[in-house]
Design an enzyme around this catalytic site. Structure first.
Site, PDB file in Angstrom:
ATOM      1  CE  LYS A 148       2.293  -8.961   6.496  1.00  0.00           C
ATOM      2  NZ  LYS A 148       3.229  -7.891   6.876  1.00  0.00           N
TER       3      LYS A 148
ATOM      4  CE  LYS B  79      -0.625 -11.172   4.128  1.00  0.00           C
ATOM      5  NZ  LYS B  79      -0.838 -10.031   3.213  1.00  0.00           N
TER       6      LYS B  79
ATOM      7  NE  ARG C 266       1.657   1.313   0.947  1.00  0.00           N
ATOM      8  CZ  ARG C 266       2.808   1.060   1.567  1.00  0.00           C
ATOM      9  NH1 ARG C 266       3.677   2.050   1.742  1.00  0.00           N
ATOM     10  NH2 ARG C 266       3.068  -0.149   2.003  1.00  0.00           N
TER      11      ARG C 266
ATOM     12  NE  ARG D 207       3.342  -1.325  -3.279  1.00  0.00           N
ATOM     13  CZ  ARG D 207       3.133  -1.566  -1.990  1.00  0.00           C
ATOM     14  NH1 ARG D 207       4.116  -1.442  -1.117  1.00  0.00           N
ATOM     15  NH2 ARG D 207       1.951  -1.966  -1.578  1.00  0.00           N
TER      16      ARG D 207
ATOM     17  NE  ARG E 267       8.606 -11.999  -2.464  1.00  0.00           N
ATOM     18  CZ  ARG E 267       9.850 -12.064  -2.008  1.00  0.00           C
ATOM     19  NH1 ARG E 267      10.087 -11.897  -0.722  1.00  0.00           N
ATOM     20  NH2 ARG E 267      10.857 -12.279  -2.825  1.00  0.00           N
TER      21      ARG E 267
ATOM     22  CG  ASP F 261       0.107  -2.205   0.987  1.00  0.00           C
ATOM     23  OD1 ASP F 261       0.357  -1.037   0.640  1.00  0.00           O
ATOM     24  OD2 ASP F 261       0.917  -2.914   1.621  1.00  0.00           O
TER      25      ASP F 261
ATOM     26  CD  GLU G  97       0.907  -5.778   4.568  1.00  0.00           C
ATOM     27  OE1 GLU G  97       1.549  -4.833   5.078  1.00  0.00           O
ATOM     28  OE2 GLU G  97       1.439  -6.787   4.081  1.00  0.00           O
TER      29      GLU G  97
ATOM     30  CG  ASN H  35       1.745  -0.732   5.114  1.00  0.00           C
ATOM     31  OD1 ASN H  35       2.572  -1.574   5.426  1.00  0.00           O
ATOM     32  ND2 ASN H  35       0.888  -0.912   4.117  1.00  0.00           N
TER      33      ASN H  35
END
Length: 326
Positions: free
Chosen positions: A135, A170, A220, A235, A243, A283, A291, A293
């Protein structure tokens, strides 16, 4: 023959239809590579070198393509006898252990770093796994970031909420949509949310302005060696949710990359390569990067199924070109 080893979660814990690591193992099997399986507990330091207690793995071809979740335990794979070998003797080591990113994870990167020094090509680079919080790392690119703060001070977090009214709070080490809260204007539980996530001011968290475009999906985008796959998996949150994570009930929809998506991916791509981050999932919500990842990016199978592509094969072919033994 190329020898590839996977440091991963226990086989019995995997989602056979969705697991990206199994997609990689299947692709390696089709290439005729030697494939080994390890868990974190199977890495050790003995007699002056990093060792791996490996077991060769073979997927049953009956399940290698479909990975049928109805398969009985152990029916879909075979494991060889456990042997101990120097990690540095393995050609490619894929670090595919899911978070949590805890001290055990860090200790694993220490051992994998020694393997890297001894000649193994470790993906992703262990030092970068430690340095690049998924993050916080995204804040390196403020031109693509929504308004946000990172702090453990409750007054700073409350002030940010007061300024922006609708905020996502978060934890920095969360995954799969866990410990994410939306606080709208006049949120009665604001203090409780902040106290809970920071553990009464002991740990920093992120507060990020709510991005309304989340209703259209949290995209993603997978990046191999600095270059994005041409498609994203959007998503989409289920009704009443904020979310989009699949683990939180979101549904996946395949999309072609937009001009903005590609700009973000191609801007950060060279830095990822410099850091040894060969397989990455970013993301993107609306126009914003949220983000990066790097620990165990997923969504290979979903994108493969949407677009009839083979991301795992592309990844391994790239690694094959990059890998050289000293």
């Amino acid at each position: 023959m190329t020898h590839i080893a996977f440091v991963m979660d226990p086989l019995e814990s995997l989602n056979l239809k969705k697991d990206s690591t199994l997609a990689m193992i299947s692709a390696a099997q089709k290439k005729g590579w030697q494939i080994s399986y390890m868990e974190q507990k199977d890495l050790a330091w003995e007699d002056g070198e990093a060792l791996g207690y490996i077991k060769n793995i073979e997927l049953d071809e009956k399940f290698a393509n479909t990975l049928d979740s109805s398969a009985a335990p152990r029916e879909w794979y075979k494991l060889g006898k456990e042997i101990a070998i120097p990690l540095g003797s393995i050609d490619i080591i894929m670090m595919r252990k899911d978070p949590p990113f805890d001290m055990d994870y860090i200790y694993t990167t220490y051992l994998l770093e020694r393997a890297e020094i001894d000649g193994a090509f470790v993906v992703n680079r262990p030092g970068s796994l430690r340095d690049c919080n998924e993050k916080f790392f995204a804040t390196k690119y403020p031109q693509f970031q929504p308004p946000l703060v990172v702090s453990q001070r409750q007054d700073i977090l409350r002030e940010f909420h007061s300024k922006h009214d609708d905020v996502i709070f978060k934890c920095l080490d969360g995954m799969g949509g866990a410990r994410i809260f939306r606080a709208k204007e006049k949120e009665p539980n604001l203090n409780v949310i902040i106290e809970t996530l920071t553990e009464n001011g002991r740990h920093p968290i992120m507060a990020q302005k709510y991005i309304p475009e989340i209703v259209d999906g949290d995209k993603r985008i997978l990046i191999i060696d600095g270059k994005p796959i041409d498609y994203a998996l959007a998503r989409i949150p289920m009704s009443g949710e904020t979310r989009g994570n699949l683990a939180a009930g979101g549904t996946g929809e395949g999309r072609k990359l937009t001009t903005r998506d590609r700009l973000i991916a191609e801007t950060i791509g060279p830095d990822l390569v410099d850091r040894g981050l060969i397989f990455v999932g970013i993301d993107v919500i609306g126009d914003f990067l949220t983000e990066i990842n790097i620990t165990c990016p997923t969504c290979i199978r979903e994108l493969d199924n949407h677009f009839e592509i083979n991301i795992a094969d592309d990844l391994l072919s790239n690694l094959e070109k990059r890998f050289t033994k000293p």
